[in-house]
Design an enzyme around this catalytic site. Structure first.
Site, PDB file in Angstrom:
ATOM      1  N   TRP A  48      14.417  48.375  60.767  1.00 29.06           N
ATOM      2  CA  TRP A  48      13.004  48.765  60.658  1.00 29.06           C
ATOM      3  C   TRP A  48      12.848  50.137  61.301  1.00 29.06           C
ATOM      4  O   TRP A  48      13.422  50.395  62.364  1.00 29.06           O
ATOM      5  CB  TRP A  48      12.134  47.709  61.364  1.00 29.06           C
ATOM      6  CG  TRP A  48      10.708  47.798  60.948  1.00 29.06           C
ATOM      7  CD1 TRP A  48       9.680  48.357  61.673  1.00 29.06           C
ATOM      8  CD2 TRP A  48      10.133  47.340  59.730  1.00 29.06           C
ATOM      9  NE1 TRP A  48       8.500  48.277  60.975  1.00 29.06           N
ATOM     10  CE2 TRP A  48       8.757  47.662  59.775  1.00 29.06           C
ATOM     11  CE3 TRP A  48      10.656  46.704  58.593  1.00 29.06           C
ATOM     12  CZ2 TRP A  48       7.893  47.347  58.720  1.00 29.06           C
ATOM     13  CZ3 TRP A  48       9.790  46.411  57.551  1.00 29.06           C
ATOM     14  CH2 TRP A  48       8.425  46.729  57.626  1.00 29.06           C
ATOM     15  N   HIS A  98      15.549  42.232  65.934  1.00 25.30           N
ATOM     16  CA  HIS A  98      15.131  42.021  64.542  1.00 25.30           C
ATOM     17  C   HIS A  98      16.078  42.739  63.571  1.00 25.30           C
ATOM     18  O   HIS A  98      15.669  43.256  62.537  1.00 25.30           O
ATOM     19  CB  HIS A  98      13.678  42.464  64.353  1.00 25.30           C
ATOM     20  CG  HIS A  98      12.732  41.672  65.205  1.00 25.30           C
ATOM     21  ND1 HIS A  98      12.116  40.520  64.759  1.00 25.30           N
ATOM     22  CD2 HIS A  98      12.368  41.826  66.493  1.00 25.30           C
ATOM     23  CE1 HIS A  98      11.383  40.014  65.747  1.00 25.30           C
ATOM     24  NE2 HIS A  98      11.513  40.788  66.810  1.00 25.30           N
ATOM     25  N   HIS A 140      17.704  37.540  60.764  1.00 27.59           N
ATOM     26  CA  HIS A 140      17.186  37.179  62.096  1.00 27.59           C
ATOM     27  C   HIS A 140      15.991  36.248  61.980  1.00 27.59           C
ATOM     28  O   HIS A 140      15.378  36.119  60.923  1.00 27.59           O
ATOM     29  CB  HIS A 140      16.808  38.442  62.873  1.00 27.59           C
ATOM     30  CG  HIS A 140      15.618  39.162  62.322  1.00 27.59           C
ATOM     31  ND1 HIS A 140      15.694  40.041  61.260  1.00 27.59           N
ATOM     32  CD2 HIS A 140      14.310  39.118  62.661  1.00 27.59           C
ATOM     33  CE1 HIS A 140      14.502  40.512  60.986  1.00 27.59           C
ATOM     34  NE2 HIS A 140      13.626  39.961  61.811  1.00 27.59           N
ATOM     35  N   ASP A 200      12.207  35.361  63.523  1.00 30.35           N
ATOM     36  CA  ASP A 200      11.048  35.846  64.285  1.00 30.35           C
ATOM     37  C   ASP A 200      10.482  34.682  65.084  1.00 30.35           C
ATOM     38  O   ASP A 200      10.155  33.628  64.507  1.00 30.35           O
ATOM     39  CB  ASP A 200       9.923  36.303  63.340  1.00 30.35           C
ATOM     40  CG  ASP A 200      10.110  37.717  62.820  1.00 30.35           C
ATOM     41  OD1 ASP A 200      11.164  38.326  63.066  1.00 30.35           O
ATOM     42  OD2 ASP A 200       9.160  38.196  62.158  1.00 30.35           O
ATOM     43  N   HIS A 208       6.728  37.381  68.632  1.00 28.62           N
ATOM     44  CA  HIS A 208       6.834  38.688  67.971  1.00 28.62           C
ATOM     45  C   HIS A 208       5.440  39.289  67.723  1.00 28.62           C
ATOM     46  O   HIS A 208       5.242  40.491  67.879  1.00 28.62           O
ATOM     47  CB  HIS A 208       7.583  38.495  66.649  1.00 28.62           C
ATOM     48  CG  HIS A 208       7.938  39.750  65.932  1.00 28.62           C
ATOM     49  ND1 HIS A 208       8.236  40.944  66.546  1.00 28.62           N
ATOM     50  CD2 HIS A 208       8.060  39.989  64.592  1.00 28.62           C
ATOM     51  CE1 HIS A 208       8.523  41.855  65.637  1.00 28.62           C
ATOM     52  NE2 HIS A 208       8.411  41.312  64.456  1.00 28.62           N
ATOM     53  N   HIS A 212       2.472  38.394  59.145  1.00 33.10           N
ATOM     54  CA  HIS A 212       3.156  37.755  60.287  1.00 33.10           C
ATOM     55  C   HIS A 212       2.210  36.809  61.027  1.00 33.10           C
ATOM     56  O   HIS A 212       2.564  35.661  61.325  1.00 33.10           O
ATOM     57  CB  HIS A 212       3.661  38.806  61.281  1.00 33.10           C
ATOM     58  CG  HIS A 212       5.003  39.381  60.946  1.00 33.10           C
ATOM     59  ND1 HIS A 212       5.164  40.506  60.181  1.00 33.10           N
ATOM     60  CD2 HIS A 212       6.253  38.978  61.285  1.00 33.10           C
ATOM     61  CE1 HIS A 212       6.462  40.780  60.066  1.00 33.10           C
ATOM     62  NE2 HIS A 212       7.139  39.861  60.727  1.00 33.10           N
ATOM     63  N   GLU A 244      14.098  36.314  58.432  1.00 30.76           N
ATOM     64  CA  GLU A 244      14.050  37.574  57.689  1.00 30.76           C
ATOM     65  C   GLU A 244      15.459  38.128  57.513  1.00 30.76           C
ATOM     66  O   GLU A 244      16.386  37.750  58.231  1.00 30.76           O
ATOM     67  CB  GLU A 244      13.169  38.589  58.428  1.00 30.76           C
ATOM     68  CG  GLU A 244      11.710  38.152  58.463  1.00 30.76           C
ATOM     69  CD  GLU A 244      10.828  38.990  59.361  1.00 30.76           C
ATOM     70  OE1 GLU A 244       9.644  39.136  59.030  1.00 30.76           O
ATOM     71  OE2 GLU A 244      11.312  39.469  60.404  1.00 30.76           O
TER      72      GLU A 244
HETATM   73 ZN   LIG Z   1       9.149  39.936  61.254  1.00 28.25          ZN
END
Ligand SMILES: [Zn+2]
Length: 210
Positions: free
Chosen positions: A19, A49, A53, A55, A59, A163, A175
């Protein structure tokens, strides 16, 4: 792996996509037999992340539980791979066609699986769950939702909203899956995030068995 297991995790490697505001990924030898050390020891630098992974609610929810307390039942058990035709977002209209049931573990296979993992560049226009569809999944009381790129929400659209809709409903999020080898259907899922104390997420190995 043996023939009946499908690995749906992505390999963690130096320079892999992440990200945009998360840390870069590095895996390197800090002891190296080629350099005369007695054994090989690698060290890694990465965000929690990274790649495939889980969450944790923490988060996006300040007082949400952290990843080491993830309920094993949410991440191991029967799961359904649903193929999404829409190449932009996962919509309520498309979800309605799949008769989604309470407590299901649902993994969404989108264009992302065949497109986004081919490159170490971050793909901005990946297929994501619209915030309306996230609320629909929350109302359906599914147990777990998995997606095949780095976020359930979009890059600039519906990130926090999607989310929060899932996490406040107690839905566990996986994810960074690669579902290109998993045809739509019902499987046994095993996904175990690392037990990182107080963390908002953790890398995981995820596999499916037919
Ligand atoms: Zn996420």
């Amino acid at each position: 792996m043996s023939a009946d297991w499908i690995d749906i995790s992505v390999p963690i490697h130096t320079g892999m996509t992440h990200w945009p505001d998360n840390p870069p990924v590095k895996v390197e030898r800090m002891l190296d037999m080629d350099a005369g050390d007695v054994c090989n020891v690698s060290q890694m630098s990465l965000g929690v992340h990274t790649g495939t992974h889980v969450d944790a609610p923490r988060h996006f929810l300040r007082d949400g539980i952290s990843v080491e307390r993830a309920p094993i039942n949410a991440l191991i058990g029967t799961a359904r791979v649903i193929e999404i035709a829409d190449t932009r977002t996962i919509t309520v209209d498309e979800l309605r066609r799949h008769d989604i049931q309470r407590d299901e573990r649902i993994l969404f296979k989108t264009l992302n699986s065949s497109r986004c993992w081919q490159t170490d560049d971050f793909i901005e226009d990946f297929v994501y769950i619209s915030q309306e569809a996230a609320r629909y999944l929350a109302q359906a009381h599914v147990q777990t939702v998995g997606v095949d790129y780095l976020s359930v929400g979009g890059y600039l659209t519906d990130g926090p909203e999607t989310h929060r809709a899932l996490l406040t409903a107690g839905i566990w999020i996986i994810e960074g899956l690669n579902l290109s080898l998993a045809p739509p259907g019902t499987y046994e899922l095993v996904c175990l995030p690392l037990k990182i104390a107080e963390a908002d997420g953790a890398p995981a190995r995820a596999v499916l068995r037919i």
